[in-house]
Design a protein around this motif. Structure first.
Motif, PDB file in Angstrom:
ATOM      1  N   ASN A  56       0.847  -1.186   0.000  1.00 27.18           N
ATOM      2  CA  ASN A  56       0.000   0.000   0.000  1.00 27.18           C
ATOM      3  C   ASN A  56       0.885   1.239   0.000  1.00 27.18           C
ATOM      4  N   THR A  57       0.380   2.330  -0.535  1.00 31.78           N
ATOM      5  CA  THR A  57       1.119   3.596  -0.533  1.00 31.78           C
ATOM      6  C   THR A  57       0.197   4.733  -0.128  1.00 31.78           C
ATOM      7  N   THR A  58       0.809   5.831   0.317  1.00 37.44           N
ATOM      8  CA  THR A  58       0.047   7.035   0.612  1.00 37.44           C
ATOM      9  C   THR A  58      -0.382   7.679  -0.702  1.00 37.44           C
ATOM     10  N   SER A  59      -1.267   8.665  -0.607  1.00 36.57           N
ATOM     11  CA  SER A  59      -1.780   9.305  -1.824  1.00 36.57           C
ATOM     12  C   SER A  59      -0.685   9.975  -2.647  1.00 36.57           C
ATOM     13  N   ASP A  60       0.367  10.476  -1.980  1.00 35.94           N
ATOM     14  CA  ASP A  60       1.451  11.132  -2.720  1.00 35.94           C
ATOM     15  C   ASP A  60       2.537  10.163  -3.164  1.00 35.94           C
ATOM     16  N   ARG A  61       2.373   8.843  -2.830  1.00 39.14           N
ATOM     17  CA  ARG A  61       3.315   7.794  -3.209  1.00 39.14           C
ATOM     18  C   ARG A  61       4.709   7.981  -2.599  1.00 39.14           C
ATOM     19  N   HIS A  62       4.828   8.776  -1.559  1.00 35.95           N
ATOM     20  CA  HIS A  62       6.132   8.988  -0.927  1.00 35.95           C
ATOM     21  C   HIS A  62       6.406   7.978   0.190  1.00 35.95           C
ATOM     22  N   ARG A  63       5.362   7.385   0.719  1.00 36.20           N
ATOM     23  CA  ARG A  63       5.517   6.371   1.767  1.00 36.20           C
ATOM     24  C   ARG A  63       4.680   5.153   1.403  1.00 36.20           C
ATOM     25  N   GLY A  64       5.168   4.002   1.826  1.00 43.33           N
ATOM     26  CA  GLY A  64       4.461   2.773   1.509  1.00 43.33           C
ATOM     27  C   GLY A  64       4.522   1.770   2.645  1.00 43.33           C
ATOM     28  N   GLN A  65       3.543   0.877   2.664  1.00 47.19           N
ATOM     29  CA  GLN A  65       3.520  -0.199   3.656  1.00 47.19           C
ATOM     30  C   GLN A  65       4.146  -1.443   3.042  1.00 47.19           C
ATOM     31  N   VAL A  66       5.109  -2.026   3.742  1.00 45.17           N
ATOM     32  CA  VAL A  66       5.821  -3.187   3.219  1.00 45.17           C
ATOM     33  C   VAL A  66       5.608  -4.386   4.125  1.00 45.17           C
ATOM     34  N   ILE A  67       5.592  -5.571   3.529  1.00 43.54           N
ATOM     35  CA  ILE A  67       5.503  -6.815   4.283  1.00 43.54           C
ATOM     36  C   ILE A  67       6.719  -7.673   3.943  1.00 43.54           C
ATOM     37  N   ALA A  68       7.114  -8.504   4.891  1.00 38.33           N
ATOM     38  CA  ALA A  68       8.312  -9.337   4.726  1.00 38.33           C
ATOM     39  C   ALA A  68       7.962 -10.666   4.059  1.00 38.33           C
ATOM     40  N   TYR A  69       8.901 -11.162   3.254  1.00 43.47           N
ATOM     41  CA  TYR A  69       8.747 -12.477   2.660  1.00 43.47           C
ATOM     42  C   TYR A  69      10.131 -13.036   2.339  1.00 43.47           C
ATOM     43  N   LEU A 165       6.727 -15.493   9.530  1.00 38.93           N
ATOM     44  CA  LEU A 165       6.603 -14.328   8.656  1.00 38.93           C
ATOM     45  C   LEU A 165       5.171 -13.801   8.621  1.00 38.93           C
ATOM     46  N   TYR A 166       4.182 -14.688   8.852  1.00 38.61           N
ATOM     47  CA  TYR A 166       2.795 -14.243   8.878  1.00 38.61           C
ATOM     48  C   TYR A 166       2.502 -13.370  10.099  1.00 38.61           C
ATOM     49  N   ASP A 167       3.341 -13.463  11.119  1.00 37.86           N
ATOM     50  CA  ASP A 167       3.128 -12.682  12.334  1.00 37.86           C
ATOM     51  C   ASP A 167       3.786 -11.312  12.274  1.00 37.86           C
ATOM     52  N   LEU A 168       4.527 -11.049  11.214  1.00 35.47           N
ATOM     53  CA  LEU A 168       5.153  -9.736  11.056  1.00 35.47           C
ATOM     54  C   LEU A 168       4.148  -8.783  10.419  1.00 35.47           C
ATOM     55  N   GLY A 169       3.823  -7.724  11.111  1.00 45.20           N
ATOM     56  CA  GLY A 169       2.874  -6.761  10.573  1.00 45.20           C
ATOM     57  C   GLY A 169       3.503  -5.889   9.505  1.00 45.20           C
ATOM     58  N   GLY A 170       2.688  -5.117   8.809  1.00 44.55           N
ATOM     59  CA  GLY A 170       3.202  -4.210   7.799  1.00 44.55           C
ATOM     60  C   GLY A 170       3.915  -3.025   8.420  1.00 44.55           C
ATOM     61  N   ASN A 171       4.973  -2.574   7.792  1.00 47.77           N
ATOM     62  CA  ASN A 171       5.747  -1.420   8.253  1.00 47.77           C
ATOM     63  C   ASN A 171       5.674  -0.317   7.198  1.00 47.77           C
ATOM     64  N   TRP A 172       5.549   0.923   7.653  1.00 50.88           N
ATOM     65  CA  TRP A 172       5.517   2.061   6.738  1.00 50.88           C
ATOM     66  C   TRP A 172       6.910   2.657   6.618  1.00 50.88           C
ATOM     67  N   VAL A 173       7.387   2.814   5.373  1.00 49.11           N
ATOM     68  CA  VAL A 173       8.726   3.328   5.117  1.00 49.11           C
ATOM     69  C   VAL A 173       8.657   4.355   3.985  1.00 49.11           C
ATOM     70  N   ASP A 174       9.730   5.124   3.835  1.00 49.69           N
ATOM     71  CA  ASP A 174       9.831   6.076   2.730  1.00 49.69           C
ATOM     72  C   ASP A 174      10.156   5.338   1.435  1.00 49.69           C
ATOM     73  N   LEU A 175       9.601   5.827   0.324  1.00 48.65           N
ATOM     74  CA  LEU A 175       9.816   5.205  -0.974  1.00 48.65           C
ATOM     75  C   LEU A 175      10.635   6.116  -1.886  1.00 48.65           C
ATOM     76  N   ASP A 176      11.367   5.495  -2.811  1.00 48.55           N
ATOM     77  CA  ASP A 176      12.127   6.287  -3.777  1.00 48.55           C
ATOM     78  C   ASP A 176      11.258   6.596  -4.994  1.00 48.55           C
ATOM     79  N   ASP A 177      11.862   7.146  -6.041  1.00 47.98           N
ATOM     80  CA  ASP A 177      11.109   7.528  -7.232  1.00 47.98           C
ATOM     81  C   ASP A 177      10.516   6.328  -7.958  1.00 47.98           C
ATOM     82  N   ARG A 178      11.096   5.141  -7.731  1.00 45.82           N
ATOM     83  CA  ARG A 178      10.590   3.926  -8.371  1.00 45.82           C
ATOM     84  C   ARG A 178       9.592   3.191  -7.488  1.00 45.82           C
ATOM     85  N   LYS A 179       9.181   3.855  -6.406  1.00 43.57           N
ATOM     86  CA  LYS A 179       8.222   3.297  -5.447  1.00 43.57           C
ATOM     87  C   LYS A 179       8.796   2.078  -4.728  1.00 43.57           C
ATOM     88  N   GLN A 180      10.120   2.099  -4.514  1.00 43.04           N
ATOM     89  CA  GLN A 180      10.793   1.054  -3.772  1.00 43.04           C
ATOM     90  C   GLN A 180      11.250   1.593  -2.426  1.00 43.04           C
TER      91      GLN A 180
END
Length: 440
Positions: A56-69, A165-180
């Motif tokens: 998931n990402t914020t409306s401005d695409r500058h931050r995103g929620q990431v999950i581990a795998y 890994l299913y017990d790890l919640g999503g984390n919000w982090v800053d994203l680069d221009d490629r949405k990574q």
């Protein structure tokens, strides 16, 4: 629904050093060896094997929620290192679901598409078989590969491998221009490997045991014993007296964890207790769905000393309780109360007296002895998983369960129609469950 021919696969190659540690014949493990192999399988992957996916990402695409795998290769490396390539196999079956309505994000409009559904059956000599389901939209050019990997990893999680890994919640982090992600989230201590490599070294950097199930005490690095003891004590209190004693005895030669002075044993015990605690949380969620009265009746049917957490004698009994209650939760209608919680009800508005009949060994009614169709079992389990995740999210967001389900389903179905859903709606149920699992 169109079914394709089954695809069979086997494990990858491994180092000769590991092969020499394992016998090529079918293994017969003692109960103690099974418990220790289970502990090794549950050990987290090396942090270097963990990757992060933006969901998931914020409306401005500058931050995103990431999950581990972890990549499927990490799973095959672990299986090869413990059991060798001769010690396990996997089989795949592929189905294509046609004319499935897909809701587009943003505008809410629907399009007709297909889905690739893959079932993976993982068999480990001496431990049995488990299956996992994977799915992907057919218009994805890598749909088959993605669904196959998902199914394989879910089958592995039934043996404990990668389940944390299913017990790890999503984390919000800053994203680069490629949405990574610009940075990798820090893994909690419980999601780090509990033992350093020794004896057997695999490509994922984790240490393992051979097929004899013996643990290597010297593999544990210097650890603060006081910290380990405090952690074990806290976990014992959370899982209850009976479970704490049985888990401790399975790992060590005593039922009293205060008598354990070996860091390796304490570390293995801590990992097993953490996994047991996750089972206890599942049990509490299921009780919240079916009600305390149904749980008490089930405890009586299983001849337990009582219906308290301390009265659960071992992990096997805990597993039976969870399976019985989750099946009961999925097989009966749900009523929502004013606080957004759901309870199991019968036609007369009361909790059914036979909600758990036929779901545990021993006392079953004549009606419960009738075979349950596989479709009913699968749908019931999916509904129970959905309700459990919706309750968790509802508590986090202060929302009613019905509202959580309706928002996550995005029009594919509604909370009020859960009991009317057929097998064709199973992919939509699975997708909704995954969406809720990513909510932290």
């Amino acid at each position: 629904m169109h079914a394709n021919t089954a695809i069979a696969g086997t494990a990858d190659a491994m180092s000769p050093t590991t092969v020499r540690q394992c016998t090529p014949t079918l293994q017969e493990y003692t109960d103690e060896q099974v418990r220790r192999l289970e502990s090794v399988l549950e050990n987290p992957f090396d942090p270097g094997e963990i990757k992060w996916r933006v969901t998931n990402t914020t409306s401005d695409r500058h931050r995103g929620q990431v999950i581990a795998y972890a990549d499927p290769r990490a799973y095959t490396d672990r299986l090869n290192a413990i059991f060798t390539v001769r010690g396990w196999t996997r089989e795949y079956s592929v189905q294509v679901i046609q004319n499935f309505e897909r809701k587009d994000r943003g505008n809410g409009e629907g399009t007709i598409s297909g889905k690739i559904v893959v079932t993976c059956k993982l068999t480990i000599d001496g431990l049995g078989s488990h299956s996992g389901l994977g799915e992907e939209w057919a218009d994805n050019e890598n749909a088959g590969t993605s669904a196959e990997a998902q199914a394989f990893k879910r089958a592995c999680s039934c043996f404990g491998l990668g389940r944390y890994l299913y017990d790890l919640g999503g984390n919000w982090v800053d994203l680069d221009d490629r949405k990574q992600p610009l940075s990798r989230p820090r893994l909690p201590d419980w999601a780090l490997p509990k033992r350093s490599p020794a004896g057997t070294t695999s490509r994922n950097g984790n240490g393992h045991t051979g097929t004899n199930g013996r643990m290597e005490n010297k593999s544990v690095a210097s650890v603060d014993l006081a910290t380990l003891k405090a952690r074990v004590k806290s976990l014992c209190e959370q899982v209850g007296l009976g479970l704490a004693r049985s888990v401790t005895k399975a790992i060590a030669t005593t039922e009293d964890p205060t008598q354990i002075l070996d860091a390796a044993v304490l570390t293995a015990l801590s990992a097993k207790l953490e996994d047991t605690l996750r089972g206890v949380e599942r049990l509490r969620t299921a009780i919240g769905v079916v009600g305390q009265a149904s749980f008490s009746r089930l405890c009586q049917q299983m001849n337990l000393a009582g219906d308290r957490l301390d009265d659960i004698p071992d992990r096997s009994t805990l597993r039976q309780l969870i399976e019985a209650l989750e099946k009961a939760a999925g097989a009966a209608p749900m009523r929502q109360n004013g606080s957004g919680q759901t309870t199991q009800v019968a036609d007369n508005g009361h909790a059914p007296a036979d909600a758990t009949n036929g779901l545990c060994k021993g006392r079953t009614s004549a009606q419960a002895k009738k075979p349950v169709p596989e479709d009913v079992k699968v749908l019931g389990a999916a509904r129970a998983d959905l309700i459990r995740e919706a309750q968790r999210v509802g508590k986090l967001r202060n929302m009613k369960v019905s509202e959580v389900v309706d928002r996550a389903a995005k029009g594919a179905f509604r909370f009020t129609d859960l009991e009317k859903l057929t097998r064709e709606a199973l992919p939509a149920l699975k997708v909704t469950i995954e969406i809720l699992r990513q909510v932290a």
